[in-house]
Write a protein that holds these residues in place. Structure first.
Motif, PDB file in Angstrom:
ATOM      1  N   LEU A 153      13.240  38.924  11.052  1.00 15.87           N
ATOM      2  CA  LEU A 153      12.649  38.920   9.710  1.00 15.87           C
ATOM      3  C   LEU A 153      12.479  37.496   9.218  1.00 15.87           C
ATOM      4  CD1 LEU A 153      14.407  41.746   7.655  1.00 15.87           C
ATOM      5  CD2 LEU A 153      12.531  41.884   9.242  1.00 15.87           C
ATOM      6  N   ASP A 154      11.379  37.253   8.523  1.00 18.65           N
ATOM      7  CA  ASP A 154      11.128  35.961   7.869  1.00 18.65           C
ATOM      8  C   ASP A 154      10.695  36.225   6.449  1.00 18.65           C
ATOM      9  OD1 ASP A 154      11.494  33.648   9.529  1.00 18.65           O
ATOM     10  OD2 ASP A 154      10.016  34.596  10.866  1.00 18.65           O
ATOM     11  N   PRO A 155      11.320  35.646   5.434  1.00 17.80           N
ATOM     12  CA  PRO A 155      12.500  34.784   5.517  1.00 17.80           C
ATOM     13  C   PRO A 155      13.715  35.566   6.021  1.00 17.80           C
ATOM     14  CG  PRO A 155      11.630  34.957   3.246  1.00 17.80           C
ATOM     15  CD  PRO A 155      10.833  35.863   4.081  1.00 17.80           C
ATOM     16  N   PRO A 156      14.650  34.883   6.722  1.00 17.33           N
ATOM     17  CA  PRO A 156      15.768  35.589   7.351  1.00 17.33           C
ATOM     18  C   PRO A 156      16.691  36.290   6.344  1.00 17.33           C
ATOM     19  CG  PRO A 156      15.688  33.281   8.053  1.00 17.33           C
ATOM     20  CD  PRO A 156      14.632  33.441   7.012  1.00 17.33           C
TER      21      PRO A 156
ATOM     22  N   LEU B 120       6.030  38.015  -3.106  1.00 15.81           N
ATOM     23  CA  LEU B 120       7.125  38.568  -2.314  1.00 15.81           C
ATOM     24  C   LEU B 120       6.548  38.904  -0.938  1.00 15.81           C
ATOM     25  CD1 LEU B 120      10.039  39.714  -2.116  1.00 15.81           C
ATOM     26  CD2 LEU B 120       9.111  41.904  -2.852  1.00 15.81           C
ATOM     27  N   GLN B 121       6.844  38.041   0.036  1.00 15.43           N
ATOM     28  CA  GLN B 121       6.234  38.235   1.350  1.00 15.43           C
ATOM     29  C   GLN B 121       7.293  38.264   2.445  1.00 15.43           C
ATOM     30  OE1 GLN B 121       3.156  35.256   1.864  1.00 15.43           O
ATOM     31  NE2 GLN B 121       1.821  36.334   0.414  1.00 15.43           N
ATOM     32  N   VAL B 122       7.095  39.131   3.409  1.00  9.77           N
ATOM     33  CA  VAL B 122       8.045  39.262   4.514  1.00  9.77           C
ATOM     34  C   VAL B 122       7.258  39.399   5.820  1.00  9.77           C
ATOM     35  CG1 VAL B 122       9.975  40.591   5.457  1.00  9.77           C
ATOM     36  CG2 VAL B 122       9.583  40.575   2.985  1.00  9.77           C
ATOM     37  N   ASN B 123       7.697  38.686   6.852  1.00  6.78           N
ATOM     38  CA  ASN B 123       7.155  38.899   8.197  1.00  6.78           C
ATOM     39  C   ASN B 123       8.198  39.651   9.017  1.00  6.78           C
ATOM     40  OD1 ASN B 123       4.910  37.411   7.524  1.00  6.78           O
ATOM     41  ND2 ASN B 123       5.512  35.581   8.693  1.00  6.78           N
ATOM     42  N   ILE B 124       7.793  40.747   9.622  1.00  4.63           N
ATOM     43  CA  ILE B 124       8.688  41.483  10.517  1.00  4.63           C
ATOM     44  C   ILE B 124       8.097  41.360  11.914  1.00  4.63           C
ATOM     45  CG2 ILE B 124       9.692  43.731  11.066  1.00  4.63           C
ATOM     46  CD1 ILE B 124       9.223  44.531   8.154  1.00  4.63           C
TER      47      ILE B 124
ATOM     48  N   LEU C 235       4.496  42.295  18.158  1.00  2.46           N
ATOM     49  CA  LEU C 235       3.733  42.748  16.995  1.00  2.46           C
ATOM     50  C   LEU C 235       4.352  42.086  15.781  1.00  2.46           C
ATOM     51  CD1 LEU C 235       3.499  46.589  17.695  1.00  2.46           C
ATOM     52  CD2 LEU C 235       1.560  45.003  17.678  1.00  2.46           C
ATOM     53  N   ARG C 236       3.538  41.806  14.785  1.00  8.93           N
ATOM     54  CA  ARG C 236       4.083  41.242  13.541  1.00  8.93           C
ATOM     55  C   ARG C 236       3.483  41.997  12.360  1.00  8.93           C
ATOM     56  NH1 ARG C 236       4.001  34.905  13.003  1.00  8.93           N
ATOM     57  NH2 ARG C 236       1.772  35.107  12.694  1.00  8.93           N
ATOM     58  N   ILE C 237       4.368  42.472  11.501  1.00 10.15           N
ATOM     59  CA  ILE C 237       3.928  43.146  10.286  1.00 10.15           C
ATOM     60  C   ILE C 237       4.084  42.128   9.163  1.00 10.15           C
ATOM     61  CG2 ILE C 237       4.383  45.082   8.725  1.00 10.15           C
ATOM     62  CD1 ILE C 237       5.873  46.359  11.213  1.00 10.15           C
ATOM     63  N   ARG C 238       2.971  41.727   8.597  1.00 10.08           N
ATOM     64  CA  ARG C 238       3.048  40.754   7.492  1.00 10.08           C
ATOM     65  C   ARG C 238       2.870  41.492   6.179  1.00 10.08           C
ATOM     66  NH1 ARG C 238      -0.621  35.673   8.688  1.00 10.08           N
ATOM     67  NH2 ARG C 238       0.232  35.124   6.651  1.00 10.08           N
ATOM     68  N   LEU C 239       3.968  41.641   5.472  1.00  6.61           N
ATOM     69  CA  LEU C 239       3.941  42.307   4.174  1.00  6.61           C
ATOM     70  C   LEU C 239       3.605  41.252   3.137  1.00  6.61           C
ATOM     71  CD1 LEU C 239       7.241  44.321   4.731  1.00  6.61           C
ATOM     72  CD2 LEU C 239       4.896  45.157   4.987  1.00  6.61           C
TER      73      LEU C 239
HETATM   74  C1  NAG Z   1       4.491  34.764   8.130  1.00  6.38           C
HETATM   75  O1  NAG Z   1       3.766  34.207   9.227  1.00  6.38           O
HETATM   76  C2  NAG Z   1       2.641  33.442   8.849  1.00  6.38           C
HETATM   77  C3  NAG Z   1       1.929  33.011  10.082  1.00  6.38           C
HETATM   78  O2  NAG Z   1       2.741  32.234  10.902  1.00  6.38           O
HETATM   79  C4  NAG Z   1       3.081  32.264   8.019  1.00  6.38           C
HETATM   80  O3  NAG Z   1       1.940  31.525   7.616  1.00  6.38           O
HETATM   81  C5  NAG Z   1       3.818  32.767   6.797  1.00  6.38           C
HETATM   82  O4  NAG Z   1       4.301  31.689   6.064  1.00  6.38           O
HETATM   83  C6  NAG Z   1       4.969  33.658   7.221  1.00  6.38           C
HETATM   84  N1  NAG Z   1       5.537  34.260   6.035  1.00  6.38           N
HETATM   85  C7  NAG Z   1       6.829  34.254   5.794  1.00  6.38           C
HETATM   86  C8  NAG Z   1       7.239  34.956   4.574  1.00  6.38           C
HETATM   87  O5  NAG Z   1       7.640  33.723   6.544  1.00  6.38           O
END
Ligand code: NAG
Ligand code: NAG
Ligand code: NAG
Length: 503
Positions: free
Chosen positions: A65-68, A130-134, A262-266
């Protein structure tokens, strides 16, 4: 000395193919790599294309998860029901197992009540997004065989992007955009997979079908693999032969369904109304109870079994191939260049086994021969009749093969590889009905050029003629010119074609 051997095996070959054995194969499943058959000479192996069973791939992934620190509960937090800002009696506390919502709960057994789910922190820092990368990683190429299905427990996000990587996360491409308003969120016209066709099946679309917020009962979003298969195999996927045929000849189609990650970008949680209710930001968060990913290890049709060992997936390669995806020939089996197995002819395909290297033919002549076609065998002593336009020389080389020019194949070098057509030898297609589709109403003439409508030009009729001449009025082009959104540009990069909307 070899010759008599060649000829006797040639006779055997004929015997085998004229006494077709009933193969223990389910139609088009390619679930065995080899089978023993009986011939006049006794038992011999017959090799065929094979692939691992399709299965639940979420058992083998790593999730990041990003942010962790985005998971809720540290510090403990109270959140409200999405649909009712005054129902705020839920608590997330990472240190209490019953109240924690860690990422693993996206992949656990479903069917419990209430369901278990991962949950993010609430949108207390609004208006900061509010954004999350899974990110889901397999460290192995896999081929998707069924829809990706994500279940959201408290409203489907207003904006999200599903992305894929084919190189273990080094580069990413969009797979599908999801939004309540595609034009507003991503500058894309909303589309549904049903709007696509065989020729546009690889188009990356933005869909509004799954983002209607919490008001609808459905919690689910799909990435529609099966609908895309259906363009080739028919609505009930009955004609898998047609799909397999296309996958065999069209690398870009194969690659489309292939991923390592795969990446889910919320990007924006469900709000459900036009405005964010700033007094009750604890209503807004992401919660996912389930992610389904069905697929199989990509083994290039050279393995039936994929093993999971030391948290790593590896194909158990047959046909004397090796590598994590069976992507090369074993040492001492490099008698011809490696190639993937082929789905064709249906149902047993072609194994394209690796054959012993020239230097080791003397040791194991039989192995080499069982894979040489009768035409090539018969050519050894007689004239070869290599096609003069398709072959490098008109005679066989030292080991009895015609040597074909680039783009050409067949025992006599008179057939073209996919993507090429015969014009005094095989020439790469300028246009065709698969990857190199003429655009804007253009038609493909003999695979050598697109005949474009008057207003268009360019190899695939992709350019407006006035653009070329620099004479487009400042407004006039706007309605007609295809809008190039960042998404389409990325798609262009993904597909490597000159124009975004063609595959
Ligand atoms: C999610 O990934 C994208 C592409 O690498 C990046 O630009 C974005 O900052 C990331 N978002 C978060 C919340 O980490
Ligand atoms: C691969 O090589 C082994 C010997 O190393 C042999 O037993 C086997 O039959 C070969 N398989 C194929 C498909 O040629
Ligand atoms: C003959 O051609 C075949 C097919 O291209 C190739 O695999 C083989 O190595 C060649 N043999 C010699 C002796 O050049």
């Amino acid at each position: 000395m070899y010759l008599s051997r060649f000829l006797s095996i040639h006779a055997l070959w004929v015997t085998v193919s004229s006494v077709m054995q009933p193969y223990p194969l389910v139609w088009g499943h390619y679930d065995v790599c080899k089978t023993q058959i009986y011939t006049e000479e006794g038992k011999v192996w017959d090799y065929m294309a094979c692939q691992p069973e399709s299965t639940d791939m979420t058992k083998y992934l790593k999730v990041k998860l990003d942010p962790p620190d985005i998971t809720c509960g540290d510090p403990p937090e109270t959140f409200c029901a999405m649909g009712n800002p005054y129902m705020c009696n839920n608590e997330c506390d990472a240190s209490t197992p019953e109240l924690a919502h860690p990422p693993e709960l996206m992949f656990d057994f479903e069917g419990r009540h209430p369901s278990t789910f991962w949950q993010s922190a609430t949108w207390k820092e609004y208006p900061k997004p509010l954004q999350v990368n899974i990110t889901l990683s397999w460290s192995k190429t896999i081929e998707l065989t069924d829809n990706i299905v994500i279940t959201f427990e408290s409203g489907r996000p207003d904006q999200m992007i599903l992305e894929k990587s084919l190189d273990y996360g080094r580069t990413w491409q969009p797979y599908q955009y999801y939004a309540t308003d595609c034009l507003d969120a991503f500058h894309m016209d909303p589309k549904s997979v049903k709007d696509l066709s065989q020729h546009t099946v690889l188009e990356i679309i933005c869909t509004e079908e799954y983002s209607t917020g919490y008001m609808t009962n459905s919690k689910i979003i799909h990435f529609e693999i099966k609908d895309r298969f259906a363009f080739f195999a028919g609505p009930w996927l009955r004609n898998m032969a047609s799909l397999y045929g296309q996958l065999d000849t069209t690398k870009k189609l194969r690659d489309f369904f292939t991923v390592t990650d795969l990446r889910i970008r919320l990007l924006r949680p469900a709000v459900g109304e036009i405005f964010v209710d700033e007094l009750h930001l604890a209503r807004y968060f992401y919660a996912i109870s389930d992610i389904k990913v069905h697929g199989r290890c990509k083994c290039n049709l050279h393995a039936t079994v994929c093993v999971y060992d030391n948290s790593k997936l590896t194909c158990e390669c047959e046909h004397n191939t090796t590598g994590p995806d069976c992507g090369k020939c074993k040492k001492n089996y490099q008698g011809r260049p490696w190639s993937p197995g082929s789905y064709l002819p249906i149902p047993k395909g072609t194994a394209n086994t690796c054959i012993p290297s020239i230097s080791s033919i003397g040791i194991a002549p039989k192995l080499a021969l069982s894979t040489v076609s009768s035409v090539q065998v018969a050519n050894h002593k007689r004239e070869c009749y290599c096609n003069p336009l398709g072959s490098v020389h008109d005679r066989c080389n030292g080991s009895g093969f015609c040597e074909c020019k680039t783009g050409t194949t067949g025992p006599k070098c008179d057939e073209c590889l996919p993507g090429n057509s015969w014009h005094y030898g095989c020439q790469p297609n300028v246009c065709d009905n698969e990857l190199l589709h003429c655009q804007n109403g253009g038609t493909c003439h003999n695979n050598v050029r697109c005949l474009c409508p008057a207003a268009y030009t360019g190899i695939l009729c992709e350019k407006l003629r006035c653009e070329e001449a620099g004479s487009c009025g400042s407004d006039s082009g706007q309605g007609a010119a295809p809008r190039c959104s960042p998404a389409l540009l990325l798609l262009t990069a993904l597909l490597g074609t000159a124009s975004p909307l063609v595959f």
